[in-house]
Scaffold this active site. Sequence first.
Site, PDB file in Angstrom:
ATOM      1  N   LYS A  53    -109.344 -14.555 -13.310  1.00  0.00           N
ATOM      2  CA  LYS A  53    -108.120 -15.324 -13.147  1.00  0.00           C
ATOM      3  C   LYS A  53    -108.401 -16.660 -12.472  1.00  0.00           C
ATOM      4  CE  LYS A  53    -105.254 -11.174 -12.886  1.00  0.00           C
ATOM      5  NZ  LYS A  53    -104.579 -10.195 -12.022  1.00  0.00           N
ATOM      6  N   GLN A  97    -103.139  -8.705  -6.194  1.00  0.00           N
ATOM      7  CA  GLN A  97    -103.845  -7.844  -7.150  1.00  0.00           C
ATOM      8  C   GLN A  97    -103.573  -6.372  -6.846  1.00  0.00           C
ATOM      9  OE1 GLN A  97    -105.659  -8.834  -9.883  1.00  0.00           O
ATOM     10  NE2 GLN A  97    -105.730  -6.660 -10.370  1.00  0.00           N
ATOM     11  N   ASP A 120     -96.025 -12.874 -11.501  1.00  0.00           N
ATOM     12  CA  ASP A 120     -96.331 -11.606 -12.173  1.00  0.00           C
ATOM     13  C   ASP A 120     -95.081 -10.989 -12.794  1.00  0.00           C
ATOM     14  OD1 ASP A 120     -98.983 -10.836 -12.376  1.00  0.00           O
ATOM     15  OD2 ASP A 120     -99.098 -10.104 -10.317  1.00  0.00           O
TER      16      ASP A 120
END
Length: 296
Positions: A53, A97, A120
């Site tokens: 990422k 994460q 997200d």
Amino acid sequence: MAELIDGKALAAALRAEIREKTAALRARTGVTPGLAVILVGNDPASTSYVTAKERALAEAGMVSRDIRLPADIAQEELLRIIGELNADSAIHGILVQLPLPRGLDEAAVIHAIAPEKDVDGFTPVNVGRMLLGEPCFLPCTPHGVIKMLEAAGVQTVGAHAVVIGRSNIVGKPVAHLLAAKRPGGNATVTLCHTATRNLAEITRQADILVVASGRPNTVTGSMVKPGAAVIDVGVNRVPCADSPRGWKLCGDCDFESVSRVAGKLTPVPGGVGPMTITMLLENTLQAAEQAAEQRA
């Protein structure tokens, strides 16, 4: 043999567009999209995902703030860090994460992220907006799945879509997006899970089959309707004597048998994975554009 849906190629094309839009935003407003990536602990898979990422962010011309924290961090300290990032005008998106180490409340951590920085698409505010059809950050993997179906020319309107898996990250939202009255949607959707009876009977009815069970070989060729579009979301490490690492990546489908029956199929790797990161970039750019508009 199935036509492969090349997520890597599609992601590359979309990332080129995102890179151009990022440069244009910076030239027009002086704002560079910034994403804070929080990694708690040192899980190898999570570390690999975060590294990918961060590399993608750099290639897109965005700023990545790498925050690595010990696995034994206190919940209150993690929430304090998120609170500081919520207030930081240089940070437009916050990514924590998952999964988090034991002892940390994932729901509380996700809820602590400001909705306007929830790239997200996991906070209750963004999930609620998605369900109501209001503007929001769509969750990255489900959004990537829809983009892949559209790019592959798969007709979703009126199609029977079957989703295997009911996670909040993939299964539930992708089922909603497929059913929603929107581009890439308007399908009739069946959501299957561990308590589903006669799974193969249901999957053989699917024009579109999305497999997100988290288990290798969940779907074999005998479970697929001839000509169906199959999206394999799974990423699993399985032992492989021929690999120098001793393992290889595979999806949730038995690729060999499914590829002989399906009309279109995503490979693993090179399928959904690159698109997930690409949608994260798109959401981060969107967050930065919204922040620039509010500042103007």
